[in-house]
Enzyme design. Structure first.
Site, short mmCIF file in Angstrom:
data_model
loop_
_atom_site.label_atom_id
_atom_site.label_comp_id
_atom_site.label_asym_id
_atom_site.label_seq_id
_atom_site.Cartn_x
_atom_site.Cartn_y
_atom_site.Cartn_z
N ALA A 51 0.80 -1.23 0.00
CA ALA A 51 0.00 0.00 0.00
C ALA A 51 0.84 1.29 0.00
O ALA A 51 0.66 2.14 -0.88
CB ALA A 51 -0.97 -0.03 1.17
N ARG A 86 -5.01 0.74 -8.90
CA ARG A 86 -5.50 -0.24 -7.92
C ARG A 86 -6.43 0.50 -6.96
O ARG A 86 -6.05 1.53 -6.41
CB ARG A 86 -4.35 -0.92 -7.17
CG ARG A 86 -3.45 -1.75 -8.08
CD ARG A 86 -2.45 -2.57 -7.26
NE ARG A 86 -3.07 -3.75 -6.69
CZ ARG A 86 -2.45 -4.53 -5.79
NH1 ARG A 86 -1.24 -4.23 -5.36
NH2 ARG A 86 -3.05 -5.61 -5.32
N GLN A 187 3.34 -13.41 -1.81
CA GLN A 187 4.13 -12.32 -1.23
C GLN A 187 4.81 -12.76 0.07
O GLN A 187 5.85 -12.21 0.43
CB GLN A 187 3.24 -11.09 -0.95
CG GLN A 187 2.74 -10.36 -2.18
CD GLN A 187 1.39 -10.86 -2.62
OE1 GLN A 187 1.03 -12.02 -2.42
NE2 GLN A 187 0.60 -10.00 -3.24
N ASP A 228 -4.45 -2.29 3.91
CA ASP A 228 -4.51 -1.46 2.69
C ASP A 228 -5.46 -0.28 2.87
O ASP A 228 -5.36 0.71 2.15
CB ASP A 228 -4.90 -2.30 1.49
CG ASP A 228 -3.72 -3.15 1.05
OD1 ASP A 228 -3.45 -4.16 1.72
OD2 ASP A 228 -3.05 -2.76 0.08
#
Ligand code: MRU
Length: 335
Positions: A51, A86, A187, A228
């Site tokens: 983020a 995004r 991730q 996020d």
């Protein structure tokens, strides 16, 4: 613009450079990014991700374009296009709103460059403060479970949830981290493992669906995750699978902490149901790809559900760790 250096993002010799997180950990490839379409691709493909980092990378590109002589209209269009890449991480919107304000000034090039430098340097400080506060929640000998990647790769500083772990590891001698591999884009297994190995913090990777068995066996003391977007009531969006962990932690009576800078807080979003969740390509779920190669295992045309994030309700959170302190209730007035 002055030189700015972070683990996966740099402004150096007048250029924006990003470390390709899609190729990590097997290949460390830096790309120079000089136009909006390239940055959109890098962000959409998760070569640039996390983020805070998405917002900062887009910011540095706009500052670069301003320095290169792009006019007001082109800069406004660049800001809008980058913001649309995004939808879930509010840090990107926060950065683009800040640049929009700078663009309204008469000396807009200087204003954009100044705000870009500030946003980058502020993130370093916010991460450091998060670590200083969060460390109070970590005890000698803790086994900490984390999800996705929230480290230096995802920020300009030391990271958020992983930043707390890093800061704690500087002060404590016996910490161990359980790393959710974080399907579908890994991730955790790729990036968090890469960072913990470099920092020499003991860790073990597990498949996301093993967390329940691990908790039942009494092997998880705490869960630390990033965010996020955190809504005004404390609900938050984070990498898909975070909600699973929160439910499991609640069932097993394990503290569950969410860690983020103030730039991830969205006071305009009343609760989690208002957070837009990005849906991603079916190919991420029907197979896997990365620096290790590519493979599709599901039958052709398999229907897929692939939200990039899920929403965890505030009722499952033990505490929120922000740069301004630890909040045991979602009473965020001081943020
Ligand atoms: O899709 P990603 O890899 O950008 O998702 C990242 C996460 O969900 C992180 O937990 C979050 O951005 C916090 S990073 C400090």
């Amino acid at each position: 613009m002055k030189e700015l250096i972070a683990a996966s993002l740099k402004f150096q010799a007048g250029k924006v450079r990003v470390l390709d997180q899609y190729l990590l950990p097997h290949q460390e490839v830096w790309h120079t990014c000089e136009d909006v379409a390239s940055m959109q691709n890098l962000i959409n493909n998760l070569q640039v991700r996390g983020a805070p980092l998405i917002g900062l990378a887009a910011t540095l590109l706009v500052a670069y374009l301003a320095e290169q002589g792009a006019n007001k209209q082109a800069l406004g269009e660049a800001i809008n296009a980058l913001e649309a890449t995004r939808p879930t991480a509010v840090n990107l919107k926060h950065c683009m709103d800040t640049l929009r304000q700078a663009l309204r000034q008469t000396q807009y090039v200087a204003a954009i460059v100044h705000r870009a430098e500030q946003l980058f340097e502020e993130d370093v400080t916010l991460c450091q403060r998060i670590g200083e506060h969060g460390v109070a929640l970590v005890d000698e000998g803790d086994n900490i479970l984390t999800h996705c990647n929230t480290g230096a790769l995802a920020t300009a500083g030391v990271g958020t949830a992983l930043g707390v772990i890093y800061t704690a590891a500087q002060q404590l001698s016996h910490l161990h981290v359980w790393v959710d591999e974080t399907r579908p884009l890994l991730q955790g297994g790729r990036l968090t493992a890469y960072e913990l190995a470099r920092w020499q913090i003991p860790y073990t990777v597990l498949c996301d669906n093993m967390a329940a068995a691990l908790m039942a066996a009494g092997k998880v003391d705490k869960v630390f995750v990033g965010a996020d977007r955190i809504a005004a009531n404390g609900d938050f969006a984070n990498k898909v699978g975070t909600y699973n962990l929160a439910v499991l932690a609640h069932y097993h009576d394990i503290p569950f902490y969410v860690v983020a800078p103030r730039t991830t807080f969205d006071a305009t979003c009343a609760h989690g149901a208002d957070i837009e969740i990005e849906q991603r390509s079916h190919t991420e779920v029907t197979g896997v790809s990365g620096s290790f190669g590519e493979c599709q295992w599901a039958p052709e045309n398999t229907p897929v559900f692939n939200p990039a994030f899920d929403v965890t309700p505030a009722s499952l959170v033990t505490a929120w760790v922000f740069d301004s302190g630890i909040y045991h209730e979602p009473n965020f007035a001081t943020i």
